[in-house]
Design a protein around this motif. Structure first.
Motif, mmCIF file in Angstrom:
data_model
loop_
_atom_site.group_PDB
_atom_site.id
_atom_site.type_symbol
_atom_site.label_atom_id
_atom_site.label_comp_id
_atom_site.label_asym_id
_atom_site.label_seq_id
_atom_site.Cartn_x
_atom_site.Cartn_y
_atom_site.Cartn_z
ATOM 1 N N ARG A 206 88.379 152.710 -39.004
ATOM 2 C CA ARG A 206 88.566 153.395 -39.979
ATOM 3 C C ARG A 206 88.589 153.379 -41.331
ATOM 4 N N ALA A 207 88.185 154.415 -42.330
ATOM 5 C CA ALA A 207 88.258 154.243 -43.953
ATOM 6 C C ALA A 207 89.282 155.157 -44.754
ATOM 7 N N GLY A 208 89.398 154.437 -45.543
ATOM 8 C CA GLY A 208 90.137 155.982 -46.806
ATOM 9 C C GLY A 208 90.129 155.086 -48.311
ATOM 10 N N LEU A 213 95.048 153.448 -50.011
ATOM 11 C CA LEU A 213 95.080 152.237 -48.529
ATOM 12 C C LEU A 213 96.256 150.823 -49.157
ATOM 13 N N LEU A 216 99.172 151.801 -49.579
ATOM 14 C CA LEU A 216 99.947 151.389 -47.873
ATOM 15 C C LEU A 216 100.309 150.069 -47.882
ATOM 16 N N LEU A 391 96.443 150.316 -41.349
ATOM 17 C CA LEU A 391 96.126 151.816 -41.052
ATOM 18 C C LEU A 391 96.005 151.571 -39.738
ATOM 19 N N GLU A 395 98.263 152.605 -36.590
ATOM 20 C CA GLU A 395 97.369 153.398 -35.170
ATOM 21 C C GLU A 395 98.438 152.331 -33.549
#
Lengths: 409, 409
Positions: A206-208, A213, A216, A391, A395
Motif C-alpha cells: 500500500r502507499a499514501g 500516514l 495515522l 495502514l 487492514e
C-alpha cells in the motif's frame, strides 16, 4: 448532529456468502478485541463480543493455528475467582508484522511493526532523492524493505504487507500523482514497483502521502491517541497536513486532502512553485526559512534557532504567523481541536508555537469558545513509516482472512 | 487509500439483544432498499438483500401493519415471466413524514417531506429575526410547525419528527452555541424549545447549522446527488459551508466545521465582527457587498446586479476573487471536486463564477490535474429546510423501530 447526519449505508450481505463472511467478521472481532484491549480470557472475550464461549473458543483455535494468537501467557491479573484459572489469549510474538517504508526528500527509512503496535526494527539510509534517477532510489528502498523483512522473519515475525509513505499526492491505488519536491518521480506506481524491486511480491503493498500516514502513526501510537479529530501539520521542504476526522483519516477523492502548504496567506505574496502567490510554503517551508534566515541547510537552520540567531528568529516569527493564518483556515473548515506539529515544526515548536497560537486564537472561530491545542508530535521522524505499517496492520485486523489464507479454510 | 485508512470499528452486539436487533437491522435494510430503489417485489428484495423470501415477507408485513409500506401499487414494469405476477411493495402514502423548519435571519420557513423525498407542503413567513425577542420568533416558528404538522396529518401523512436549520453554530445536541448574525439568540436549546412551543412534544426534534443542512438537502435531492464529496457554499449576511466527505456530512466536534466566512483572505484586511481582520465575509458577505456596491438591501443588490450597475459589479468581482481564495483553501484542505453555490450566491452565480473560478484554478492544487466544478444550488431557498427534514428521515430509515414503536412489538 454527528451521528444523525451521516448517510450510513447498511451493507448487503449476499446470501450464499453469509456463513463464511459471518465467521470472517467474528474472527475480525476477536482479533480487534485483543489488539485494542490486550490479553483476555475466552470467557471475557465472549462476554465483551456477545458471542458464545464455544464460538469464541473455536475462533481462538483458528487464530492460534494461524500463529496469530497464543495461550502461552501468564494470566494477568491473577484470577481472583476460585476454580480453574481462565487462561488468557494474547497476540503471538510470531504473528503477522508489517513493514513501513518512508521515501523522504533527503533519505529512506523503514521499520517493522507488529499487531500490538510495537516497533520491532528500524533502519535509515541518507540519500538525496532529488538527484540521481528515481529508479535507483526505488531499488535502494526495495533493498531496505528486503533487509527489514529478512530481519523480521529471522526474529520470528511473519511479514504480511508493507506500506509506503511518499512526500507527494498519492491516489487511492497508491500511485504517486504529483511530487512537487521530488521532480521526475511522478507518476509512479509505488506499490507495484517496490513489490518487484524488493523481491517481496507476495506481500500486500500500500502507499499514501507522508503527512497523512504520519497522522495515522500519531493516531495509533503518538500525540493523536484517543483523539477523534486532529490534524498533523508536518513541515519540511513542503508543508503537508494529515486530517483525522471522526476517527478516520481523510485523504480526499484524489489524495490531495491536507495540501496545507498551498493555502494562501497573502494573495499578493511571493510566487510559489505551484504557480500561485502567497502560499504558506513561501513563508514557512524549509527553503523559505533558509532564505529569510540567511542559513543553508536544515541542520544549520536548527542550530541557528538553538543559539537564537536574530535573522532566523525573525524568519521563524513570520513563519509562525503564516502557519497560524493557514491553520486557522483549516480549523474554520473542519473544526479540529488539536494541531500536532511534525517534521521540522516539531524541532522548532518552542519558537513557532507562540506566533502560531496568537494568529490561531484571533482567527479560528472555535477558539472563541473551545480550545485549539497545539502540541508537538510524539513519534517525530518515525511517524510516517509507523503510519505506513499501521495502514497495513489496520487492514489485517479488519479482514484477517484476506491476509492469512489458512484462516479461510 | 480511502478504505484502508479508515479506522473502522466493528459494532459489538450484546448477546441478549441479538435477536431483536437483527430484526431491527433487517427492517432497516428493507426500508432502505425501498427508499433508495423504489417499488420492488418481495422476491427481488430478498435477492438484493441476501435474505430468504419468507423473512422478507414477514418484514414487509410488519412494515405494512405500521403503515410504512403498501402492496397497493400497480406492478411496474409488467412482469415478463409467466405465473402469478410478483406484486411490488412500495412506500405508503400514509407513511412517516418529517417537518423541516428553517430559522433564517430574515424569515421563517417550513416544509413537510416524505420518506420518498417528495415535498408535501411548504410555508414561509417573513420576519426580522434580528429585532424583537427571540422567544416571540421561536413561538412563531412553533406555530408554523404546528400548522404544517396538522396539514400533513390532514393529507394522510404521519409526522414522526422535525429538523430545525439555524444560521449559527449548533452542537451535536441541537443547541445553538453561537449566532453572530442573530444577536441574543445563543445559547438556545432549539429542539427542546420548539418541541414545547409547537405543542409537538411527541415528535423527535433535531437541529443543525443552516449551511450544513442545505448541503444535506442538496445531497438528497439537488446538486449534490450522487456526489460523495462536495461543499455547499451559502452566502447571506454570513457565509457558511456544508461539507460532505465520503458521503457523510462533516459537522466537526463542536459543530463549527464549514465556518468558511472567517477564513482569512488578507491578513491586514478590514476588521470583521469576529474580531479578526480580512475574513472573506468582509468582502463577500451581504453587508460588505451592499456597502461596496452602494445599495441598501438584498433585493436592491440583486436588482442592481441585474441591470449591471458598475459599482455593484466591481463589488461582486472583488467578492468573487475573495471567495475563490477562501474556496481554494478549502479545496486544498479537503480535496472536494464540486462547489455548490447556495443562498445569495446562487442568485449571483452568473457574475461571481468567473472571478471565483479564476482564483480557484490558480490556487487549488488539485485544479492542476483534476477539475473543480462550480455549480449553482438546485434547491435554492428550500435546501436548508429540506435537509433539516432529511436529517430526521435518514434516522427513520436507519432505525425504523425507534420511530415506529409498533414495529418493535
Amino acid at each position: 448532529m454527528p451521528e444523525a447526519s451521516s448517510a450510513t449505508r447498511l451493507p448487503a450481505v449476499p446470501g450464499a456468502a453469509r456463513q463464511a463472511s459471518l465467521r470472517a467478521h467474528n474472527l475480525a472481532l476477536v482479533l480487534q478485541a485483543l489488539v485494542e484491549g490486550g490479553p483476555e480470557s475466552r470467557a471475557a472475550l465472549a462476554r465483551r463480543l456477545g458471542l458464545t464461549k464455544s464460538t469464541v473458543s473455536a475462533l481462538v483455535e483458528q487464530l492460534a493455528a494461524a500463529g496469530v494468537v497464543t495461550d502461552d501467557v501468564a494470566p494477568t491479573p491473577p484470577t481472583p475467582a476460585p476454580g480453574r484459572p481462565a487462561s488468557p489469549v494474547a497476540l503471538a510474538a510470531g504473528g503477522p508484522v508489517a513493514l513501513g517504508i518512508e521515501i523522504a526528500v533527503d533519505g529512506l527509512a523503514g521499520c517493522v511493526v507488529d499487531l500490538a503496535g510495537a516497533l520491532r526494527a528500524t533502519e535509515r539510509v541518507a540519500t538525496d532523492n532529488r538527484s540521481g534517477p528515481p529508479r535507483e532510489r526505488l531499488a535502494q528502498a526495495g533493498a531496505l524493505a528486503a533487509r527489514l523483512a529478512a530481519r523480521a522473519t529471522a526474529e520470528g515475525g511473519a511479514p504480511v504487507g508493507a506500506g509506503i509513505a511518499f512526500p507527494g499526492i498519492v491516489d487511492a491505488a497508491g500511485v504517486a500523482r504529483r511530487a512537487p519536491n521530488l521532480p521526475g518521480w511522478a507518476p509512479c506506481d509505488l506499490p507495484a514497483l517496490l513489490a518487484r524491486l524488493s523481491g517481496l511480491g507476495t506481500l500486500v503493498w500500500r502507499a499514501g502521502n507522508e503527512a497523512n500516514l504520519a497522522a495515522l502513526g500519531e493516531q495509533r501510537a503518538g500525540a493523536g491517541r484517543g483523539q477523534a479529530d486532529f490534524v498533523l501539520v508536518s513541515g519540511e521542504v513542503g508543508i503537508g497536513a494529515g486530517l483525522v476526522l471522526g476517527g478516520r483519516l481523510v485523504t480526499g477523492p484524489t489524495g490531495a486532502a491536507g495540501e496545507l502548504g498551498h493555502v494562501c496567506v497573502a494573495p499578493d505574496g511571493p510566487l510559489c512553485g505551484c504557480g500561485a502567490r502567497g502560499c504558506v510554503e513561501q513563508y514557512a517551508g524549509l527553503e523559505a526559512l533558509q532564505r529569510a534566515g540567511g542559513v543553508s541547510g536544515r541542520a544549520a537552520l536548527l542550530s541557528a534557532a538553538g543559539r537564537r540567531d536574530a535573522a532566523v528568529l525573525a524568519a521563524l516569527e513570520r513563519a509562525g504567523r503564516a502557519l497560524g493564518v493557514a491553520c486557522a483556515a483549516l480549523v474554520n473548515v473542519v473544526d479540529v481541536p488539536v494541531i500536532v506539529l511534525g517534521g521540522l515544526y516539531r524541532e522548532l515548536a518552542s519558537v513557532l508555537s507562540a506566533p502560531l497560537c496568537e494568529e490561531l486564537g484571533r482567527r479560528a472561530l472555535r477558539g472563541q469558545y473551545a480550545p485549539v491545542r497545539v502540541v508537538a508530535s510524539e513519534l517525530g521522524e518515525d511517524a510516517a513509516m509507523r503510519g505506513a505499517a499501521g495502514l497495513v496492520l489496520d487492514e489485517v485486523v479488519r479482514d484477517p482472512v484476506a491476509f492469512l489464507p489458512e484462516l479461510g479454510r
